[in-house]
Design a protein around this motif. Structure first.
Motif, PDB file in Angstrom:
ATOM      1  N   GLY A   7       0.811  -1.213   0.000  1.00 59.01           N
ATOM      2  CA  GLY A   7       0.000   0.000   0.000  1.00 59.01           C
ATOM      3  C   GLY A   7       0.842   1.259   0.000  1.00 59.01           C
ATOM      4  N   ASN A   8       1.923   1.274   0.803  1.00 61.93           N
ATOM      5  CA  ASN A   8       2.797   2.445   0.865  1.00 61.93           C
ATOM      6  C   ASN A   8       3.501   2.695  -0.464  1.00 61.93           C
ATOM      7  OD1 ASN A   8       2.140   2.823   3.535  1.00 61.93           O
ATOM      8  ND2 ASN A   8       3.894   1.688   4.313  1.00 61.93           N
ATOM      9  N   ILE A   9       4.020   1.616  -1.085  1.00 60.65           N
ATOM     10  CA  ILE A   9       4.701   1.749  -2.378  1.00 60.65           C
ATOM     11  C   ILE A   9       3.722   2.239  -3.440  1.00 60.65           C
ATOM     12  CG2 ILE A   9       5.880   0.479  -4.215  1.00 60.65           C
ATOM     13  CD1 ILE A   9       6.989  -1.384  -2.057  1.00 60.65           C
ATOM     14  N   SER A  14       1.731   6.235  -7.222  1.00 56.29           N
ATOM     15  CA  SER A  14       0.500   6.818  -7.755  1.00 56.29           C
ATOM     16  C   SER A  14       0.492   8.327  -7.568  1.00 56.29           C
ATOM     17  CB  SER A  14      -0.721   6.192  -7.071  1.00 56.29           C
ATOM     18  OG  SER A  14      -0.787   4.814  -7.330  1.00 56.29           O
ATOM     19  N   LEU A  15       0.992   8.791  -6.401  1.00 62.89           N
ATOM     20  CA  LEU A  15       1.047  10.223  -6.143  1.00 62.89           C
ATOM     21  C   LEU A  15       2.023  10.914  -7.084  1.00 62.89           C
ATOM     22  CD1 LEU A  15       0.134  12.575  -4.369  1.00 62.89           C
ATOM     23  CD2 LEU A  15       1.984  12.005  -2.773  1.00 62.89           C
ATOM     24  N   VAL A  16       3.199  10.291  -7.299  1.00 64.14           N
ATOM     25  CA  VAL A  16       4.184  10.852  -8.230  1.00 64.14           C
ATOM     26  C   VAL A  16       3.608  10.921  -9.639  1.00 64.14           C
ATOM     27  CG1 VAL A  16       6.416  10.450  -9.332  1.00 64.14           C
ATOM     28  CG2 VAL A  16       6.171  10.147  -6.864  1.00 64.14           C
ATOM     29  N   ALA A  49      -6.477  11.519 -19.254  1.00 67.10           N
ATOM     30  CA  ALA A  49      -6.814  10.118 -18.985  1.00 67.10           C
ATOM     31  C   ALA A  49      -5.810   9.493 -18.022  1.00 67.10           C
ATOM     32  CB  ALA A  49      -6.848   9.333 -20.295  1.00 67.10           C
ATOM     33  N   VAL A  50      -4.518   9.815 -18.209  1.00 69.62           N
ATOM     34  CA  VAL A  50      -3.492   9.293 -17.308  1.00 69.62           C
ATOM     35  C   VAL A  50      -3.691   9.838 -15.900  1.00 69.62           C
ATOM     36  CG1 VAL A  50      -1.022   9.245 -16.815  1.00 69.62           C
ATOM     37  CG2 VAL A  50      -1.822   8.953 -19.157  1.00 69.62           C
ATOM     38  N   LEU A  51      -4.059  11.116 -15.794  1.00 69.91           N
ATOM     39  CA  LEU A  51      -4.292  11.720 -14.478  1.00 69.91           C
ATOM     40  C   LEU A  51      -5.461  11.038 -13.770  1.00 69.91           C
ATOM     41  CD1 LEU A  51      -3.733  13.918 -12.382  1.00 69.91           C
ATOM     42  CD2 LEU A  51      -5.253  15.438 -13.676  1.00 69.91           C
ATOM     43  N   ALA A  52      -6.541  10.787 -14.524  1.00 66.16           N
ATOM     44  CA  ALA A  52      -7.701  10.118 -13.928  1.00 66.16           C
ATOM     45  C   ALA A  52      -7.340   8.710 -13.445  1.00 66.16           C
ATOM     46  CB  ALA A  52      -8.842  10.057 -14.937  1.00 66.16           C
ATOM     47  N   ALA A  53      -6.536   7.997 -14.270  1.00 59.21           N
ATOM     48  CA  ALA A  53      -6.129   6.642 -13.889  1.00 59.21           C
ATOM     49  C   ALA A  53      -5.232   6.656 -12.656  1.00 59.21           C
ATOM     50  CB  ALA A  53      -5.407   5.983 -15.059  1.00 59.21           C
ATOM     51  N   ILE A  55      -5.219   8.907 -10.256  1.00 56.39           N
ATOM     52  CA  ILE A  55      -6.045   9.235  -9.084  1.00 56.39           C
ATOM     53  C   ILE A  55      -6.822   8.008  -8.621  1.00 56.39           C
ATOM     54  CG2 ILE A  55      -8.011  10.592  -8.271  1.00 56.39           C
ATOM     55  CD1 ILE A  55      -7.033  12.877 -10.034  1.00 56.39           C
ATOM     56  N   SER A  56      -7.347   7.243  -9.587  1.00 59.72           N
ATOM     57  CA  SER A  56      -8.064   6.010  -9.252  1.00 59.72           C
ATOM     58  C   SER A  56      -7.128   5.017  -8.566  1.00 59.72           C
ATOM     59  CB  SER A  56      -8.642   5.393 -10.522  1.00 59.72           C
ATOM     60  OG  SER A  56      -9.275   4.167 -10.250  1.00 59.72           O
ATOM     61  N   ALA A  57      -5.892   4.914  -9.081  1.00 53.79           N
ATOM     62  CA  ALA A  57      -4.919   4.010  -8.458  1.00 53.79           C
ATOM     63  C   ALA A  57      -4.551   4.475  -7.055  1.00 53.79           C
ATOM     64  CB  ALA A  57      -3.670   3.925  -9.334  1.00 53.79           C
ATOM     65  N   LEU A  58      -4.460   5.802  -6.880  1.00 53.11           N
ATOM     66  CA  LEU A  58      -4.127   6.359  -5.569  1.00 53.11           C
ATOM     67  C   LEU A  58      -5.201   5.988  -4.542  1.00 53.11           C
ATOM     68  CD1 LEU A  58      -2.095   8.166  -4.045  1.00 53.11           C
ATOM     69  CD2 LEU A  58      -3.512  10.127  -4.671  1.00 53.11           C
TER      70      LEU A  58
END
Length: 231
Positions: A7-9, A14-16, A49-53, A55-58
C-alpha cells in the motif's frame, strides 16, 4: 520507522504519477491555448486520462493501506474499573487484526507504584508483563490479559498522587517476527473527578449475586423458628 508495504509503495508511485500527469496536463493546455494546434488537444486528452487513472490508483492503494493497517496487531494497556466490583485492574488488550507475540511493557522512567500491598498505604511497582522475561506469549485479536491493582478507591487515591503521567512503550512482535515498539499513554485524569464506580451496573450485579446467600440465611432462620414453635 514506517514499514514498507504494498500500500505504501503504491501510494507513493500513484502520487508521483498524478503530480507528473497534472504538470503535463497544464503544459499541453497552455500550448493549445497559445497555438490552437489540435495535436496539443489530443495530448491534453491523453494526459487527462493518465491523471484520472493515477487518481483512481491512488484511491485503490489508499484502501489497501487502510486494510493493511487494520490487520496489524495493536496491543494497548489501560486501567479497568468496570469488570470487577470495587477493584481496579490493569489490562493489555490486542485491539488489532492479527496476533501479537511476546508482549511486554517498558515504562517511561521508573515503574509506577500502583499495586496494593499488604499494608493499607503500601504500594508496590506494577510487575505485569514488565520485561522480556515476563512477556505475554501471545495475544490473539480481541484477547486481553489482566492483573489486579487493588481496591478502586485506593488505586484512584494513588493515581492522584503520581508526579508523572503513565507513559511508555508496548514491545511486541508480529506474525513475521518483526519487533515493534508502540508508544502508549494511559489516561488518568478520569480519576481526578469521577466516582469510584462509573455506573450503577456493578453495584446492581453485586447486589444480585448476594441474593442466594441472603435467601439461605432466611431459610435457616425460618427453620430454627419452626423448630422452636413445634408443640
Amino acid at each position: 520507522m514506517t514499514r514498507i508495504t504494498l500500500g505504501n509503495i503504491g501510494n507513493y508511485f500513484s502520487l508521483v504519477l498524478a503530480i507528473f500527469s497534472l504538470a503535463v496536463l497544464v503544459y499541453f493546455a497552455q500550448q493549445f491555448w497559445s497555438t490552437q494546434n489540435p495535436d496539443f488537444a489530443n495530448a491534453f486528452t491523453g494526459a487527462g486520462a493518465v491523471l484520472a487513472a493515477s487518481i483512481s490508483a491512488l484511491v485503490s492503494f489508499r484502501t489497501i493501506s487502510i486494510a493493511e493497517e487494520a490487520q496489524k496487531p495493536y496491543p494497548y494497556p489501560y486501567i479497568d474499573t468496570q469488570s470487577r466490583h470495587g477493584l481496579a485492574l490493569i489490562k493489555i488488550k490486542n485491539a488489532g487484526g492479527s496476533a501479537a507475540h511476546h508482549v511486554y511493557i517498558e515504562w517511561e522512567g521508573s515503574v509506577p507504584k500502583l499495586r496494593q500491598s499488604s499494608g493499607p498505604e503500601e504500594a508496590e511497582p506494577i510487575h505485569f508483563a514488565g520485561d522480556d522475561a515476563h512477556a505475554i506469549a501471545v495475544l490473539m485479536p480481541g484477547e486481553e490479559q489482566a492483573t489486579m491493582l487493588g481496591a478502586s478507591h485506593w488505586v484512584a487515591k494513588k493515581i492522584k498522587m503520581l508526579e508523572k503521567e503513565l507513559r511508555g512503550q508496548v514491545v511486541f512482535r508480529d506474525i513475521k517476527g518483526n519487533l515493534h515498539r508502540q508508544p502508549f499513554y494511559i489516561e488518568t485524569s478520569f480519576f481526578q473527578w469521577s466516582l469510584v464506580d462509573e455506573t450503577e451496573l456493578l453495584r446492581a450485579q453485586y447486589a444480585v449475586s448476594m441474593i442466594p446467600d441472603a435467601l439461605a440465611k432466611i431459610n435457616t432462620s425460618l427453620t430454627k423458628i419452626s423448630e422452636h414453635t413445634k408443640p
